[in-house]
Motif scaffolding. Sequence first.
Motif, mmCIF file in Angstrom:
data_model
loop_
_atom_site.group_PDB
_atom_site.id
_atom_site.type_symbol
_atom_site.label_atom_id
_atom_site.label_comp_id
_atom_site.label_asym_id
_atom_site.label_seq_id
_atom_site.Cartn_x
_atom_site.Cartn_y
_atom_site.Cartn_z
ATOM 1 N N LYS A 10 0.827 -1.212 0.000
ATOM 2 C CA LYS A 10 0.000 0.000 0.000
ATOM 3 C C LYS A 10 0.862 1.263 0.000
ATOM 4 N N LEU A 11 1.951 1.245 0.757
ATOM 5 C CA LEU A 11 2.830 2.400 0.798
ATOM 6 C C LEU A 11 3.476 2.652 -0.556
ATOM 7 N N ALA A 12 3.759 1.574 -1.274
ATOM 8 C CA ALA A 12 4.428 1.702 -2.568
ATOM 9 C C ALA A 12 3.453 2.049 -3.692
ATOM 10 N N ALA A 13 2.182 1.635 -3.535
ATOM 11 C CA ALA A 13 1.229 1.785 -4.634
ATOM 12 C C ALA A 13 0.631 3.186 -4.710
ATOM 13 N N ARG A 14 0.461 3.834 -3.554
ATOM 14 C CA ARG A 14 -0.187 5.149 -3.533
ATOM 15 C C ARG A 14 0.806 6.243 -3.899
ATOM 16 N N ALA A 15 0.367 7.255 -4.652
ATOM 17 C CA ALA A 15 1.228 8.382 -5.020
ATOM 18 C C ALA A 15 1.036 9.518 -4.010
ATOM 19 N N PRO A 16 2.114 10.085 -3.447
ATOM 20 C CA PRO A 16 3.484 9.621 -3.657
ATOM 21 C C PRO A 16 3.770 8.416 -2.764
ATOM 22 N N PRO A 17 4.614 7.499 -3.212
ATOM 23 C CA PRO A 17 4.942 6.347 -2.364
ATOM 24 C C PRO A 17 5.685 6.788 -1.117
ATOM 25 N N PHE A 18 5.495 6.047 -0.016
ATOM 26 C CA PHE A 18 6.161 6.377 1.249
ATOM 27 C C PHE A 18 7.258 5.352 1.488
ATOM 28 N N PRO A 19 8.553 5.767 1.425
ATOM 29 C CA PRO A 19 9.664 4.815 1.607
ATOM 30 C C PRO A 19 9.667 4.218 3.004
ATOM 31 N N LEU A 20 9.970 2.938 3.114
ATOM 32 C CA LEU A 20 10.018 2.277 4.412
ATOM 33 C C LEU A 20 11.056 2.909 5.323
ATOM 34 N N GLU A 21 12.164 3.390 4.740
ATOM 35 C CA GLU A 21 13.214 3.967 5.571
ATOM 36 C C GLU A 21 12.808 5.299 6.189
ATOM 37 N N ASP A 22 11.694 5.885 5.714
ATOM 38 C CA ASP A 22 11.224 7.150 6.282
ATOM 39 C C ASP A 22 10.266 6.950 7.442
ATOM 40 N N LEU A 23 9.892 5.715 7.741
ATOM 41 C CA LEU A 23 8.955 5.458 8.834
ATOM 42 C C LEU A 23 9.564 5.923 10.152
ATOM 43 N N PRO A 24 8.796 6.659 10.986
ATOM 44 C CA PRO A 24 9.351 7.178 12.240
ATOM 45 C C PRO A 24 9.595 6.065 13.254
ATOM 46 N N ILE A 25 10.625 6.263 14.086
ATOM 47 C CA ILE A 25 10.961 5.274 15.112
ATOM 48 C C ILE A 25 9.943 5.280 16.232
ATOM 49 N N ASP A 26 9.527 6.469 16.644
ATOM 50 C CA ASP A 26 8.606 6.607 17.767
ATOM 51 C C ASP A 26 7.190 6.230 17.332
ATOM 52 N N SER A 27 6.628 5.230 17.974
ATOM 53 C CA SER A 27 5.282 4.771 17.586
ATOM 54 C C SER A 27 4.203 5.780 17.932
ATOM 55 N N SER A 28 4.536 6.764 18.812
ATOM 56 C CA SER A 28 3.550 7.777 19.168
ATOM 57 C C SER A 28 3.624 8.997 18.263
ATOM 58 N N ASN A 29 4.575 8.987 17.327
ATOM 59 C CA ASN A 29 4.737 10.116 16.409
ATOM 60 C C ASN A 29 3.459 10.318 15.600
ATOM 61 N N GLN A 30 3.045 11.594 15.464
ATOM 62 C CA GLN A 30 1.792 11.895 14.750
ATOM 63 C C GLN A 30 1.841 11.496 13.276
ATOM 64 N N ILE A 31 3.061 11.271 12.750
ATOM 65 C CA ILE A 31 3.165 10.864 11.350
ATOM 66 C C ILE A 31 2.463 9.533 11.143
ATOM 67 N N TRP A 32 2.469 8.652 12.153
ATOM 68 C CA TRP A 32 1.823 7.339 12.005
ATOM 69 C C TRP A 32 0.336 7.470 11.695
ATOM 70 N N SER A 33 -0.328 8.393 12.391
ATOM 71 C CA SER A 33 -1.769 8.545 12.137
ATOM 72 C C SER A 33 -2.028 9.057 10.723
ATOM 73 N N ARG A 34 -1.124 9.922 10.213
ATOM 74 C CA ARG A 34 -1.284 10.413 8.847
ATOM 75 C C ARG A 34 -1.074 9.289 7.841
ATOM 76 N N ILE A 35 -0.063 8.461 8.098
ATOM 77 C CA ILE A 35 0.217 7.337 7.207
ATOM 78 C C ILE A 35 -0.971 6.383 7.189
ATOM 79 N N GLU A 36 -1.493 6.088 8.380
ATOM 80 C CA GLU A 36 -2.624 5.150 8.485
ATOM 81 C C GLU A 36 -3.816 5.648 7.685
ATOM 82 N N SER A 37 -4.093 6.957 7.790
ATOM 83 C CA SER A 37 -5.238 7.520 7.090
ATOM 84 C C SER A 37 -4.996 7.624 5.584
ATOM 85 N N LYS A 38 -3.848 8.179 5.196
ATOM 86 C CA LYS A 38 -3.580 8.451 3.783
ATOM 87 C C LYS A 38 -3.459 7.173 2.967
ATOM 88 N N TYR A 39 -2.823 6.143 3.533
ATOM 89 C CA TYR A 39 -2.577 4.905 2.786
ATOM 90 C C TYR A 39 -3.559 3.794 3.139
#
Length: 513
Positions: A10-39
């Motif tokens: 799913k991360l690779a198929a949606r434009a723009p793709p989200f690289p695995l190496e960009d995933l945040p280390i902190d599981s509480s980071n707000q980026i996770w909620s954006r990723i979950e929603s967008k992808y």
Amino acid sequence: MSSFDSAASKLAARAPPFPLEDLPIDSSNQIWSRIESKYELELHEVSALQRYVKQQQQQQQQQQQQKPLPSQNLGQMINSNTESIYSGWSNGVFDNVLPTTETDLRNAVQRELPVAEEASAVVLSSDLEGIRSAIFKEAYVGTTEDATHGTIDALIANPIKNLCLRCGCAVQTNRNGTDSGGGATLKNLRPDFLLWLPSGILAFKGEETAFGVPIQNAREDLRNKVNVLSDTFFGTFPYQLAYVCSGSQVEFVAFMRTNNTQRPREVQLTNSVDLSTVNGRSLCVRYAINIARLLVALDQANPGANVVRLGETVTTPTSHVLIGGEYVTKRTRYYTSESVIAQLYATIRSSRIPHLVCPTAEPIFRAGLLTVHLQPVGFCGVRPESIDECKKASRELLTAIQTLHHNNYVHRDIRPANVMRAGGSWYMIDLEWADYNNSEPGEYHPALQPPEFTMAGFRWTLSADMWQFGKLLQSWDQLDDDGHILVRLLTENAPGRRPSAADTLRHAFLRHH
């Protein structure tokens, strides 16, 4: 297909793709909620990705234990024990020797960090371990702007906050985001990162862009956002420190006072460093620690500055106000009506009513949300500290009220919270509940209600405003005998017995002697 495989697809198929190496280390980071929603990820897929990130981090830490540290001061220091490192980092910050020239300031930011003697490789505290991990993590910088935020937090924001707190300097930080008032973004109005000293001075800020955007663009954005250095926001502060980031390139700058206090002069403090390399990340942390040392020293030199918090968003039950450099941006869904407020602001803009806050442009009404830029910027809710100052404030506020009344408007919300002092003058603010004279209250219920407010058929007249002004004057409690007499006249129960704004200005309490 495993949860991880389906999530990665799913991360690779949606434009723009989200690289695995960009995933945040902190599981509480707000980026996770954006990723979950967008992808459109399921919870089990998010969990699989977080386990993957944790496994990658553990593998990298194991690999780094086999690698020698870089032969820099910083590399030696991060192998020292926690107390030795912080002792070295904070050494001399309380000497109150502040750089004042461009050359001295550059040297202070670029100085090599002191190394504690007999430093030994021991287990570090979590904050220092996070810094070490950030320096040595392979391919740390991602390609998206969200990933850039995480990199900057690890290499700049966190080291600065940690050292400042260790030195007793309780800084406050904010990363730009979405304003809950109508969902409008603040991104175009203030920098991506802001740091205030305990005094309220916005001493450090930063602007970030993603890969492919020239760093000059980030510099230009930084210049255009809350870029003033006036006494209102900085007291006697000599300069403001900052960084600009474009992808993996970061450099540090300062904004220094000039003869034109509203527009500071930009000074480059460091060359650009490349965060895609260990050496670049190490240098970045060195500069960040030296910035922290400067912030602590600046806080010591300006402990009780009386300033407006530049760049702050003030949220009340009815509005969101962003304090910009030359004006404030106010958003609210609570106002009389679009037609009344639009006409009122047009009148104020065309006539420039003295001592009344003025819009810099036409207000914007969109989906029930009013957005307006107002000036000047000053201290809200302040009170006069002497009888003479009370008289001056009263004369200036009454000038604004008199002009409103002359144009057939009533303010309807005159109270201490809606008074502002700016540049030695006093202003009436918060005009969103203003209306035409002799208007029905409708759904409006003011904090200060005149006695006639509960009577059948009540309409808001000029005398209701004057009753509120009397209560304002009374609350300031800076009155002589004439002042007490004036308050009794203004707060008469009978509306017809209250003096007008013009009559009040002629009262003995307010006459110039």
